[in-house]
Design a protein around this motif. Structure first.
Motif, short mmCIF file in Angstrom:
data_model
loop_
_atom_site.label_atom_id
_atom_site.label_comp_id
_atom_site.label_asym_id
_atom_site.label_seq_id
_atom_site.Cartn_x
_atom_site.Cartn_y
_atom_site.Cartn_z
N ILE A 101 0.83 -1.21 0.00
CA ILE A 101 0.00 0.00 0.00
C ILE A 101 0.86 1.25 0.00
CG2 ILE A 101 -1.66 1.33 1.36
CD1 ILE A 101 -2.89 -1.31 2.27
N THR A 106 -2.33 1.06 -3.13
CA THR A 106 -3.42 0.08 -3.01
C THR A 106 -2.83 -1.32 -3.01
OG1 THR A 106 -5.37 -0.85 -4.14
CG2 THR A 106 -3.68 0.17 -5.51
N ASP A 108 -4.19 -3.55 -4.72
CA ASP A 108 -4.51 -4.05 -6.07
C ASP A 108 -3.34 -3.74 -7.00
OD1 ASP A 108 -5.83 -5.11 -8.21
OD2 ASP A 108 -7.00 -3.31 -8.63
N ARG A 124 1.64 -10.14 -1.86
CA ARG A 124 0.21 -10.16 -1.55
C ARG A 124 -0.27 -11.58 -1.25
NH1 ARG A 124 -4.53 -7.69 -5.52
NH2 ARG A 124 -6.22 -9.01 -4.76
N TRP A 173 -18.17 0.34 -5.96
CA TRP A 173 -16.77 0.75 -6.07
C TRP A 173 -16.62 2.15 -6.66
CZ3 TRP A 173 -12.06 -0.42 -4.50
CH2 TRP A 173 -10.98 0.16 -5.17
N ASN A 177 -12.17 4.37 -3.09
CA ASN A 177 -12.26 3.15 -2.27
C ASN A 177 -10.91 2.48 -2.07
OD1 ASN A 177 -14.98 3.62 -2.28
ND2 ASN A 177 -15.57 1.56 -2.90
N ILE A 178 -9.92 2.84 -2.88
CA ILE A 178 -8.61 2.21 -2.72
C ILE A 178 -8.04 2.47 -1.34
CG2 ILE A 178 -8.09 2.30 -5.19
CD1 ILE A 178 -6.27 4.69 -4.62
N TYR A 180 -9.54 2.15 1.32
CA TYR A 180 -10.14 1.23 2.28
C TYR A 180 -9.84 -0.23 1.95
CZ TYR A 180 -12.74 5.57 2.86
OH TYR A 180 -13.08 6.89 3.03
N ASP A 181 -8.90 -0.47 1.03
CA ASP A 181 -8.55 -1.84 0.65
C ASP A 181 -8.16 -2.68 1.86
OD1 ASP A 181 -9.08 -1.43 -1.96
OD2 ASP A 181 -7.02 -1.41 -2.66
#
Length: 287
Positions: A101, A106, A108, A124, A173, A177-178, A180-181
């Motif tokens: 992060i 993020t 992702d 990850r 989404w 929102n990233i 709050y990943d």
């Protein structure tokens, strides 16, 4: 063994995904089609996260690559140093997630190389499996606690609230929102902990043939959801069809359901064929 069971689904989904991509992107035979077909061995050998030019037709080769390696690395360590592993698991999981992060903004970030060589997909996967192992460790301890009916009701409410928050997070989404990943990951872990602790009033309510089938079909869904959703705008553009976003989403979900069904049926057929051939070869070797 795990990859052998997964491969038939993976193979069928890759073939379908290639056909979908050919149509959606209008690939020509001498150019893109042959180029991507030649790169498919990188997909089937799960080499994307090692830096190879994998086409990742199904869109989730990074995940398969990362998880396979993470399990291969973690399992012997867990077996050898179980208690040390479990007590250090939260620290390892949170630290790896925080590094991703902090560097990528993020979690992702499936196939980014930090410092030029550390793959975020592997980080990850190790973080997720470590967190999952710790959840199992805690759930086994919570199972032994005797709760009152009122306390079980509270556990059930928290369980439902956690899953509801995650579903809302997914289906509503937005770019912000990233941030709050990490919360979403821990919310899933907490809710799953409450589920597997067997203290929820919902425990055992979904042990039926329908839910078992839904569990089995999740792998084909996972292996085909990416191109069914991501390629839909290109397919509609080729067909000169315009539709609202909600309608496009429903069409994409329908395509996922149909494709997953095909992957499941054909994949099982291939799996049975592989087993039959393996048994026949073993018999000949024995004879």
């Amino acid at each position: 063994h795990r990859y052998r069971r997964l491969f038939p689904y993976f193979f069928v989904s890759t073939i379908i995904g290639t056909v979908v991509s050919i149509y959606a992107f209008q690939w020509d035979l001498q150019g893109q089609i042959l180029f991507h077909i030649k790169l498919l061995p990188y997909d089937f050998l799960l080499l994307q996260n090692y830096g190879f030019q994998s086409p990742s037709i199904v869109g989730v080769v990074w995940y398969l690559t990362a998880m396979m390696l993470a399990v291969w690395l973690i399992y012997p360590i867990m077996r050898r140093f179980y208690k040390v592993f479990m007590y250090s698991a939260p620290f390892v999981s949170v630290t790896l997630m925080g590094i991703i992060i902090a560097n990528c903004g993020t979690i992702d970030a499936p196939c980014t190389f930090l410092f030029g060589w550390v793959n975020t997909g592997f980080m990850r996967a190790i973080s997720a499996i470590t967190l999952g192992a710790f959840v199992y460790f805690l759930s086994e301890k919570i199972k032994k606690i005797q709760l009152k009916q009122s306390e079980k009701i509270l556990v059930t409410i928290l369980e439902i609230a956690g899953y509801s928050w995650v579903m809302d997070f997914i289906f509503t989404w937005k770019d912000e929102n990233i941030y709050y990943d990490g919360i979403a990951v821990f919310m899933i872990a907490t809710s799953f902990l409450l589920t597997t602790s067997q203290q929820s009033l919902l425990w055992g309510k979904f042990d039926n043939a329908i839910c078992i089938f839904l569990g089995k079909i999740t792998v084909p869904i996972f292996l085909c959801h990416f191109y069914c959703v991501q390629r839909m705008p290109d397919i509609l553009a080729r067909l000169n069809i315009e539709m609202p976003q909600m309608q496009m989403t429903l069409v994409s979900l329908g395509m996922v359901a149909i494709t997953a069904g095909i992957v499941y049926i054909v994949g099982n057929w291939i799996d049975r064929g592989i087993k039959s051939i393996s048994i026949a070869l073993m018999k000949r070797v024995v004879e």
